[in-house]
Design an enzyme around this catalytic site. Structure first.
Site, PDB file in Angstrom:
ATOM      1  N   ARG A 151      -0.831  -3.090   2.595  1.00 39.72           N
ATOM      2  CA  ARG A 151      -1.987  -2.513   2.296  1.00 39.72           C
ATOM      3  C   ARG A 151      -3.174  -3.421   3.068  1.00 39.72           C
ATOM      4  NH1 ARG A 151      -2.675  -0.550  -4.047  1.00 39.72           N
ATOM      5  NH2 ARG A 151      -0.955   1.145  -3.958  1.00 39.72           N
ATOM      6  N   ALA A 152      -2.923  -3.647   4.121  1.00 36.12           N
ATOM      7  CA  ALA A 152      -3.672  -4.516   4.891  1.00 36.12           C
ATOM      8  C   ALA A 152      -4.133  -3.973   6.177  1.00 36.12           C
ATOM      9  CB  ALA A 152      -2.808  -5.832   5.324  1.00 36.12           C
TER      10      ALA A 152
END
Length: 388
Positions: A253-254
């Protein structure tokens, strides 16, 4: 196109440094003034800090020390869910247990977590929250902008130690029914859940710039000493400038953006970010998202762009070739910057022209870029606290 180079952002008089907001909001958060001309004030207690953050008065609030909220709201002894992300057999770090009500896929284990970290401070409108030097720290407590509040600047503070051993232990910064937020030159580390998260309500117009997202941890859902829950951007109608950030030692989730669970629509301009040491994925893009990604540098990133991003219905323009860089000229008025990979996975080509069409509607909010080759050195030198 508005220009926001490091030289212009950092060209400040000596008297202004560490005394008030440094620089001017740019990108989609342009026009954000926070506390405006309100005189800088330094709280003398946690109670006064919370009062100032939550009231209706325009304020410039200086954070000149570590405000430690750990234990201020007690602790909870209970049962947490232990799954494979907790046991981490064969992993290089401990895992994270889950603070939740059900445990169908795991076993219950005893746990104790701090209550303050799970209850963020609801920040009022017209606030500048500014760290002094490298001393401004919020420990054990996050910030939330919600309820229609807007015009908030969060600059030069370190948010850390929010139950990092537990998923759902706390979020550092939450945007849910907000607008005009500039998150700049901060560091975020050791968080139980998301470094930055938007709720189902709109985050609005947001610029996230010059921050250090430090995922080094002893408790990892990926069992690899790298934090998984980095940025989750799923608001109702959001516009993001994500620039000059150092995202390192995370595993997922970056960022993640978009969702098919609501009618969320997101436009995301990601430029000149340095992704380093990511033992998982960087960009994970879902439907109802338009993403213009340029001038980003990926070093030792397992998966710069997830495969599901390519089939989710998201519209992505990730500048993979000379021709695709030049194709920006007509709709946007400039040549886009290539993205660069070093020791990283595949950057699958996506050049959805609809992204450029959408971006052309927001030319005044698109920011300039530096050459991608300069990104690692420049970003590391400038991202995070104490570097205004």
């Amino acid at each position: 196109m508005k220009t926001a180079t490091f030289s212009t952002l950092l060209a400040l008089s000596a008297s202004a440094v560490n005394a008030q907001v440094s620089g001017t909001a740019f990108g989609f958060a342009a026009g954000t003034t926070g506390g405006g001309s309100a005189a800088p004030e330094t709280p003398s207690s946690i109670d006064e800090l919370v009062e100032w953050l939550t009231d209706d008065t325009a304020r410039t609030i200086m954070i000149d020390r570590t405000w430690d909220f750990t234990g201020t709201e007690g602790t909870t002894d209970g049962q947490c869910c232990s799954t494979r992300t907790t046991t981490c057999e064969g992993g290089t770090s401990a895992g994270q247990a889950w603070i939740q009500d059900t445990c169908d896929d795991g076993t219950w284990v005893s746990c104790t977590y701090d209550n303050a970290a799970k209850n963020p401070i609801n920040v009022g409108s017209n606030k500048s929250i500014v760290g002094v030097g490298s001393d401004g720290v919020l420990k054990g407590k996050g910030l939330r902008i919600t309820g229609g509040n807007s015009n908030v600047i969060i600059q030069n503070i370190h948010i850390t130690d929010l139950n990092p051993q537990y998923v759902w232990g706390g979020d550092a910064i939450t945007l849910d029914d907000a607008d005009l937020v500039w998150i700049d030159h901060n560091k975020i580390s050791l968080i139980g859940r998301q470094f930055i998260v938007s709720g189902w309500g709109k985050a609005g117009r947001v610029t996230i710039s010059n921050n250090e997202f430090d995922g080094v941890t002893d408790w990892s859902a990926g069992c690899n000493g790298k934090h998984y829950w980095t940025l989750l951007l799923i608001g109702e109608q959001d516009f993001y400038t994500f620039s000059d950030n150092w995202v390192h030692d995370v595993s997922g989730r970056a960022p993640h953006m978009g969702t098919d669970m609501t009618e969320s629509t997101i436009f995301f301009h990601g430029v000149n970010n340095y992704f380093q040491n990511i033992g998982g994925h960087a960009f994970d893009i879902d439907t109802n998202t338009w993403a213009l990604l340029e001038g980003n540098y990926f070093e030792s990133v397992d998966t710069p762009l997830t495969e599901t991003s390519l089939t989710s219905g998201a519209l992505i323009y990730n500048v993979p070739t000379v021709d695709s860089a030049s194709a920006c000229t007509s709709p946007l008025g400039y040549i886009c910057e290539w993205n660069r990979l070093a020791g990283s996975g595949t950057w699958t080509e996506r050049t959805d022209a609809d992204v450029l069409t959408m971006a052309s509607q927001y030319i005044d909010s698109l920011i300039d870029h530096i050459p991608v080759a300069d990104v690692p050195t420049t970003v590391v030198a400038n991202a995070g606290v104490g570097k205004l």
